[in-house]
Design a protein around this motif. Structure first.
Motif, short mmCIF file in Angstrom:
data_model
loop_
_atom_site.label_atom_id
_atom_site.label_comp_id
_atom_site.label_asym_id
_atom_site.label_seq_id
_atom_site.Cartn_x
_atom_site.Cartn_y
_atom_site.Cartn_z
N ARG A 1 -1.19 -2.85 0.07
CA ARG A 1 -1.06 -2.34 1.44
C ARG A 1 -1.11 -3.49 2.46
NH1 ARG A 1 -1.95 2.79 2.96
NH2 ARG A 1 -3.03 3.20 0.97
N GLU B 1 1.98 -4.45 5.02
CA GLU B 1 1.78 -4.38 6.47
C GLU B 1 2.08 -5.71 7.14
OE1 GLU B 1 -2.05 -2.86 7.54
OE2 GLU B 1 -1.78 -0.96 6.48
N SER C 1 4.20 -0.12 10.78
CA SER C 1 3.94 -0.93 9.59
C SER C 1 2.94 -0.25 8.67
CB SER C 1 3.42 -2.32 9.99
OG SER C 1 4.38 -3.04 10.72
N GLN C 2 1.89 0.32 9.26
CA GLN C 2 0.88 1.02 8.48
C GLN C 2 1.46 2.25 7.79
OE1 GLN C 2 -2.27 1.76 11.32
NE2 GLN C 2 -2.62 -0.43 11.64
N ASP D 1 2.52 -2.10 14.81
CA ASP D 1 1.37 -1.98 13.92
C ASP D 1 1.32 -0.58 13.29
OD1 ASP D 1 0.72 -4.52 14.64
OD2 ASP D 1 -1.09 -4.01 15.76
#
Length: 366
Positions: A9, A13, A26-27, A23
């Protein structure tokens, strides 16, 4: 090798942020890929990141574009994904459909101008976590050869359906073709043959060489070239085995996605706009009675199926059983990454200055 889902992960990211995804986006994208790997669906896991970054460089995916809601009613959404990832538009859509279904009972969304959206089950499971029935579908690149045809025209066109049950929800998530192209891609990377009659060549002769089939599918899916052949529909190579029913399933998804979205059908996504479309639906069971009764009845039916007489050394699995078992196991022991994908991850990471994930074993040794 195996890597921890936490490290996977983090890597994803960091890479995605370097490619200008926000952000939050991306998560989300990382979560969809990690979730697939944890469930044993490696065809839609981290091995996709090299493809995603290539499409970004080509301009097919535009990470800074924001989705647009074109039309909304109490029971529907029409969304323009605006050339960004399908995960972003589909997650937004499903979150809002859940709210709508809780209020009015049923809601549907159509997404146009989209890209790959990961596993369809990711969104259908969002609905079932809230006690709802969830459906998610997408069209794809042209990969599937219709009954009696020699050229690919239809997409593998994933379909996911969830229903509340115990000890975990019913989750059907699969291509409407005999297999997704991602599974062939994984076999090609491993240097393994195709175990079943999944694909045919230009003469509609079954081909078990995964590398040769993958090379052919790449030409079909990503260029305007028509070398012939492709993935088979459910039912296999012969009309006598009812492969026209498989073709019908794939066409239904084409109608719900590309046609309803007024976008490209799968056959046209390798030219022009390169756009995919998605369709999502939520249903609140309380429209028809007590949701707990439905949940208990479904659980009882699944338990009866699992308990049927079966072949020696074989279990009867309900859709979702394998994935939930994989999830628990891979969360502890890490997710498996094939050698070719390991090389791709290093290359992807090196391009943007992000260190590739390390093997769990080598991490312990260090």
């Amino acid at each position: 090798m195996r890597i921890s889902s936490i490290e996977e992960r983090s890597f994803l990211e960091k890479v995605l942020k370097q490619y200008k995804f926000s952000d939050e986006d991306s998560q989300l994208l990382a979560d969809t890929l990690v979730d697939a790997d944890l469930r044993g669906i490696s065809s839609h896991g981290i091995q996709r990141i090299a493809w995603y970054t290539r499409m970004i460089k080509e301009g097919t995916i535009v990470p800074t574009n924001k989705i647009k809601v074109l039309r909304e009613t109490p029971t529907s959404l029409l969304i323009d994904a605006n050339q960004n990832m399908g995960q972003i538009a589909s997650s937004y859509a499903m979150d809002h459909l859940i709210d709508k279904a809780k209020q009015v009972g049923i809601a549907a969304a159509v997404i146009r101008n989209s890209n790959h959206f990961g596993t369809a089950g990711y969104y259908a499971r969002k609905a079932v976590k809230e006690g709802l029935i969830g459906i998610a579908t997408t069209n794809t690149r042209p990969l599937v050869v219709p009954t009696n045809a020699l050229d690919a025209f239809l997409g593998s066109n994933a379909f996911a359906f969830t229903f509340p049950a115990e000890p975990h929800p019913f989750v059907f998530d699969g291509a409407t073709s005999i297999v997704s192209s991602g599974k062939i891609q994984v076999l090609a990377k491993k240097g393994e043959p195709i175990p079943g009659d999944w694909a045919v060549d230009k003469d509609r002769t079954v081909d078990h060489d995964a590398k040769r089939v993958e090379d052919n599918l790449s030409k079909v899916a990503f260029t305007e070239e028509q070398p012939g052949g492709g993935v088979l529909t459910l039912g296999g190579n012969r009309e006598e085995n009812s492969n026209y029913k498989g073709m019908g399933n794939s066409i239904i998804i084409e109608l719900l996605t590309g046609i309803l979205a007024q976008g490209s059908i799968s056959a046209d996504t390798n030219t022009g706009k390169h756009d995919f479309s998605q369709f999502l639906l939520t249903i609140n069971p309380n429209l028809f009675g007590d949701p707990e009764i439905f949940k208990k009845s479904a659980t009882k039916m699944f338990d009866r199926i699992r308990a049927l007489k079966h072949l020696p050394n074989k279990d009867i699995k309900i859709p979702g059983d394998r994935e939930y078992k994989n999830y628990a196991g891979n969360l502890k022991q890490g997710v498996f990454i094939d050698d070719e994908t390991v090389k791709e991850l290093k290359s992807v990471g090196d391009e943007v200055g992000v260190e590739a994930p390390k093997s769990i074993d080598s991490t312990k040794e260090s």
